[in-house]
Enzyme design. Structure first.
Site, PDB file in Angstrom:
ATOM      1  N   CYS A  82       0.972  -1.303   0.054  1.00  0.00           N
ATOM      2  CA  CYS A  82      -0.093  -0.044   0.169  1.00  0.00           C
ATOM      3  C   CYS A  82       0.843   1.469   0.085  1.00  0.00           C
ATOM      4  O   CYS A  82       1.447   1.628  -0.753  1.00  0.00           O
ATOM      5  CB  CYS A  82      -1.010  -0.022   1.184  1.00  0.00           C
ATOM      6  SG  CYS A  82      -2.271   1.170   0.999  1.00  0.00           S
ATOM      7  N   HIS A 186      -3.866  -4.606  -0.580  1.00  0.00           N
ATOM      8  CA  HIS A 186      -3.594  -5.261   0.780  1.00  0.00           C
ATOM      9  C   HIS A 186      -3.672  -6.750   0.659  1.00  0.00           C
ATOM     10  O   HIS A 186      -4.575  -7.249   0.642  1.00  0.00           O
ATOM     11  CB  HIS A 186      -4.373  -4.807   1.833  1.00  0.00           C
ATOM     12  CG  HIS A 186      -4.219  -3.239   2.297  1.00  0.00           C
ATOM     13  ND1 HIS A 186      -3.181  -3.219   3.217  1.00  0.00           N
ATOM     14  CD2 HIS A 186      -4.737  -2.202   2.051  1.00  0.00           C
ATOM     15  CE1 HIS A 186      -3.221  -1.638   3.322  1.00  0.00           C
ATOM     16  NE2 HIS A 186      -3.886  -1.312   2.659  1.00  0.00           N
ATOM     17  N   GLU A 188      -2.377  -8.964   2.534  1.00  0.00           N
ATOM     18  CA  GLU A 188      -2.919  -9.483   3.784  1.00  0.00           C
ATOM     19  C   GLU A 188      -4.435  -9.498   4.412  1.00  0.00           C
ATOM     20  O   GLU A 188      -4.736 -10.119   5.254  1.00  0.00           O
ATOM     21  CB  GLU A 188      -1.968  -8.728   4.768  1.00  0.00           C
ATOM     22  CG  GLU A 188      -2.560  -7.427   5.442  1.00  0.00           C
ATOM     23  CD  GLU A 188      -2.271  -6.420   4.442  1.00  0.00           C
ATOM     24  OE1 GLU A 188      -2.534  -5.105   4.923  1.00  0.00           O
ATOM     25  OE2 GLU A 188      -1.630  -6.557   3.586  1.00  0.00           O
TER      26      GLU A 188
END
EC number: 4.3.2.10
Length: 213
Positions: A82, A186, A188
Protein backbone atom coordinates in the site's frame (compact mmCIF):
# COMPACT_ATOMS: atom_id res chain seq x y z
CA UNK A 1 17.57 -19.86 1.38
CA UNK A 2 16.02 -16.80 2.99
CA UNK A 3 14.33 -17.48 6.30
CA UNK A 4 14.40 -14.32 8.43
CA UNK A 5 11.79 -11.72 7.52
CA UNK A 6 11.77 -8.18 8.89
CA UNK A 7 8.66 -5.99 9.22
CA UNK A 8 9.52 -2.29 9.25
CA UNK A 9 7.79 -0.33 12.01
CA UNK A 10 7.95 3.43 11.46
CA UNK A 11 4.67 4.28 13.14
CA UNK A 12 2.44 4.27 10.06
CA UNK A 13 2.03 0.63 9.16
CA UNK A 14 -0.70 -1.98 9.47
CA UNK A 15 1.73 -4.24 11.32
CA UNK A 16 -0.66 -6.53 13.14
CA UNK A 17 -2.69 -7.51 10.08
CA UNK A 18 0.54 -8.29 8.21
CA UNK A 19 1.83 -10.33 11.15
CA UNK A 20 -1.40 -12.32 11.31
CA UNK A 21 -1.25 -13.05 7.58
CA UNK A 22 2.25 -14.47 7.89
CA UNK A 23 1.36 -16.38 11.05
CA UNK A 24 -1.21 -18.23 8.95
CA UNK A 25 1.69 -19.21 6.72
CA UNK A 26 3.69 -20.31 9.80
CA UNK A 27 6.21 -17.52 9.36
CA UNK A 28 7.31 -15.19 12.18
CA UNK A 29 8.30 -11.60 11.42
CA UNK A 30 11.05 -9.66 13.19
CA UNK A 31 10.09 -6.05 13.94
CA UNK A 32 12.57 -3.54 12.51
CA UNK A 33 12.63 -0.11 14.19
CA UNK A 34 16.27 0.91 13.81
CA UNK A 35 19.30 0.07 11.64
CA UNK A 36 20.67 -2.44 14.17
CA UNK A 37 17.56 -4.59 13.71
CA UNK A 38 18.42 -5.24 10.07
CA UNK A 39 21.18 -7.67 11.02
CA UNK A 40 18.49 -10.23 11.94
CA UNK A 41 16.82 -10.10 8.52
CA UNK A 42 17.26 -11.58 5.07
CA UNK A 43 14.20 -9.91 3.50
CA UNK A 44 12.08 -6.91 4.45
CA UNK A 45 8.43 -5.85 4.33
CA UNK A 46 7.59 -2.14 4.17
CA UNK A 47 3.90 -1.65 5.04
CA UNK A 48 2.11 1.67 5.25
CA UNK A 49 -1.20 3.39 5.89
CA UNK A 50 -1.64 7.17 5.73
CA UNK A 51 -0.11 10.11 3.89
CA UNK A 52 3.15 10.30 1.94
CA UNK A 53 4.86 13.25 3.69
CA UNK A 54 4.27 12.13 7.31
CA UNK A 55 5.35 8.63 6.33
CA UNK A 56 8.68 9.88 4.99
CA UNK A 57 9.17 12.01 8.12
CA UNK A 58 8.54 9.00 10.36
CA UNK A 59 10.79 6.81 8.23
CA UNK A 60 13.60 9.38 8.39
CA UNK A 61 13.26 9.47 12.18
CA UNK A 62 14.07 5.76 12.36
CA UNK A 63 17.39 6.48 10.56
CA UNK A 64 16.57 3.52 8.32
CA UNK A 65 16.38 5.41 5.01
CA UNK A 66 20.07 5.12 3.99
CA UNK A 67 20.09 1.46 5.00
CA UNK A 68 16.90 0.70 3.05
CA UNK A 69 18.39 2.29 -0.06
CA UNK A 70 21.59 0.27 0.38
CA UNK A 71 19.53 -2.86 1.04
CA UNK A 72 17.65 -2.63 -2.23
CA UNK A 73 20.59 -1.39 -4.30
CA UNK A 74 22.56 -4.32 -2.93
CA UNK A 75 20.00 -6.70 -4.39
CA UNK A 76 18.33 -7.81 -1.17
CA UNK A 77 14.57 -8.56 -1.21
CA UNK A 78 11.99 -6.01 -0.09
CA UNK A 79 8.19 -6.10 -0.41
CA UNK A 80 6.17 -2.89 -0.11
CA UNK A 81 2.46 -2.84 0.76
CA UNK A 82 0.00 0.00 0.00
CA UNK A 83 1.70 3.25 1.10
CA UNK A 84 4.89 1.19 1.22
CA UNK A 85 4.67 0.93 -2.58
CA UNK A 86 4.25 4.68 -2.99
CA UNK A 87 7.26 5.48 -0.79
CA UNK A 88 9.50 3.56 -3.19
CA UNK A 89 8.99 6.26 -5.82
CA UNK A 90 10.56 9.71 -6.18
CA UNK A 91 7.68 12.02 -5.25
CA UNK A 92 3.93 12.34 -4.73
CA UNK A 93 1.07 14.74 -5.43
CA UNK A 94 0.17 14.25 -1.77
CA UNK A 95 3.02 16.42 -0.52
CA UNK A 96 6.48 17.85 -1.02
CA UNK A 97 8.64 15.16 0.56
CA UNK A 98 11.18 13.25 -1.49
CA UNK A 99 10.47 9.53 -1.61
CA UNK A 100 13.01 6.74 -1.38
CA UNK A 101 13.61 6.97 -5.13
CA UNK A 102 14.23 3.26 -5.51
CA UNK A 103 11.86 3.26 -8.48
CA UNK A 104 11.62 6.08 -11.00
CA UNK A 105 8.22 7.73 -11.22
CA UNK A 106 5.66 9.85 -9.41
CA UNK A 107 2.62 9.12 -7.27
CA UNK A 108 -0.54 10.84 -8.53
CA UNK A 109 -3.93 11.46 -6.97
CA UNK A 110 -6.59 9.19 -8.41
CA UNK A 111 -8.55 11.03 -11.13
CA UNK A 112 -11.94 12.40 -10.09
CA UNK A 113 -13.46 12.07 -13.59
CA UNK A 114 -13.72 8.28 -13.65
CA UNK A 115 -17.09 7.94 -11.93
CA UNK A 116 -15.45 6.28 -8.92
CA UNK A 117 -15.38 7.28 -5.28
CA UNK A 118 -12.14 8.49 -3.75
CA UNK A 119 -10.69 6.96 -1.68
CA UNK A 120 -10.88 3.85 -3.79
CA UNK A 121 -12.07 1.13 -1.41
CA UNK A 122 -12.97 -2.38 -2.47
CA UNK A 123 -12.03 -5.35 -4.57
CA UNK A 124 -10.53 -5.23 -8.05
CA UNK A 125 -9.13 -7.81 -10.44
CA UNK A 126 -5.47 -7.76 -11.40
CA UNK A 127 -4.28 -7.74 -14.99
CA UNK A 128 -0.71 -8.98 -15.41
CA UNK A 129 1.78 -6.82 -17.28
CA UNK A 130 5.33 -8.07 -16.63
CA UNK A 131 6.95 -11.03 -14.91
CA UNK A 132 6.71 -11.07 -11.14
CA UNK A 133 7.20 -14.02 -8.75
CA UNK A 134 4.08 -13.04 -6.79
CA UNK A 135 1.83 -13.49 -9.81
CA UNK A 136 0.55 -16.73 -11.28
CA UNK A 137 -1.16 -16.42 -14.65
CA UNK A 138 -2.88 -19.73 -14.00
CA UNK A 139 -4.51 -18.44 -10.80
CA UNK A 140 -8.12 -17.63 -11.73
CA UNK A 141 -8.86 -15.75 -8.51
CA UNK A 142 -6.78 -12.58 -8.67
CA UNK A 143 -9.15 -10.13 -6.98
CA UNK A 144 -7.41 -8.00 -4.35
CA UNK A 145 -8.57 -5.49 -1.74
CA UNK A 146 -7.64 -1.81 -2.28
CA UNK A 147 -7.86 1.22 0.03
CA UNK A 148 -6.12 4.30 -1.39
CA UNK A 149 -6.49 7.77 -2.90
CA UNK A 150 -3.19 7.87 -4.81
CA UNK A 151 -1.49 5.57 -7.29
CA UNK A 152 2.06 5.36 -8.60
CA UNK A 153 2.93 6.04 -12.23
CA UNK A 154 6.24 4.27 -12.98
CA UNK A 155 8.52 5.98 -15.48
CA UNK A 156 9.69 2.60 -16.75
CA UNK A 157 7.04 0.26 -18.12
CA UNK A 158 9.24 -2.72 -17.27
CA UNK A 159 8.66 -1.99 -13.56
CA UNK A 160 4.89 -2.40 -13.91
CA UNK A 161 3.89 -5.93 -12.86
CA UNK A 162 0.09 -5.61 -12.74
CA UNK A 163 -2.69 -3.08 -13.19
CA UNK A 164 -6.26 -2.85 -11.91
CA UNK A 165 -9.31 -1.05 -13.29
CA UNK A 166 -10.39 2.31 -11.91
CA UNK A 167 -13.41 3.63 -13.74
CA UNK A 168 -12.60 3.80 -17.46
CA UNK A 169 -8.87 3.76 -16.79
CA UNK A 170 -6.29 1.50 -15.15
CA UNK A 171 -4.00 2.12 -12.20
CA UNK A 172 -0.78 0.58 -10.98
CA UNK A 173 -1.53 -2.42 -8.79
CA UNK A 174 1.93 -4.01 -8.51
CA UNK A 175 5.51 -3.14 -9.35
CA UNK A 176 8.57 -5.34 -9.54
CA UNK A 177 12.25 -4.75 -10.31
CA UNK A 178 15.04 -7.19 -9.51
CA UNK A 179 14.29 -8.30 -5.95
CA UNK A 180 12.19 -5.23 -5.14
CA UNK A 181 8.42 -5.59 -5.36
CA UNK A 182 5.31 -3.90 -4.03
CA UNK A 183 1.51 -4.07 -4.01
CA UNK A 184 -0.84 -1.08 -3.94
CA UNK A 185 -3.52 -3.38 -2.54
CA UNK A 186 -3.44 -5.23 0.76
CA UNK A 187 -2.57 -8.91 0.20
CA UNK A 188 -2.94 -9.50 3.94
CA UNK A 189 -6.61 -8.41 3.66
CA UNK A 190 -7.34 -10.12 0.34
CA UNK A 191 -8.59 -13.47 1.65
CA UNK A 192 -7.40 -16.66 -0.06
CA UNK A 193 -6.04 -14.88 -3.14
CA UNK A 194 -3.85 -12.63 -1.01
CA UNK A 195 -2.66 -15.57 1.05
CA UNK A 196 -1.63 -17.42 -2.10
CA UNK A 197 0.29 -14.35 -3.23
CA UNK A 198 2.20 -14.07 0.05
CA UNK A 199 2.92 -17.80 -0.10
CA UNK A 200 4.38 -17.35 -3.59
CA UNK A 201 6.64 -14.62 -2.23
CA UNK A 202 7.83 -16.93 0.55
CA UNK A 203 8.41 -19.75 -1.93
CA UNK A 204 10.41 -17.40 -4.15
CA UNK A 205 12.55 -16.34 -1.18
CA UNK A 206 13.12 -19.90 -0.01
CA UNK A 207 14.17 -21.10 -3.47
CA UNK A 208 16.86 -18.50 -3.94
CA UNK A 209 15.04 -15.22 -4.69
CA UNK A 210 16.15 -15.10 -8.31
CA UNK A 211 15.90 -11.47 -9.48
CA UNK A 212 13.44 -10.52 -12.20
CA UNK A 213 15.02 -8.17 -14.79
Amino acid sequence: MITRLGLIDYGMGNLRSVQIAFERLHKALHIVRQPADLSRCDALILPGVGAFDPAMVHLEQTRLVPDLKSWVKGGRPLLGICLGLQLLFESSDEGNATGLGLLKGHVQRLPSNQGERIPHMGWAALEHRNDCPLLDKEDPDSWMYFVHSYAAVPSQNSDLAAIAPFGRDNITAMVWKGRLGACQFHPEKSAAAGERMLRRWLNWLETGAKPVP
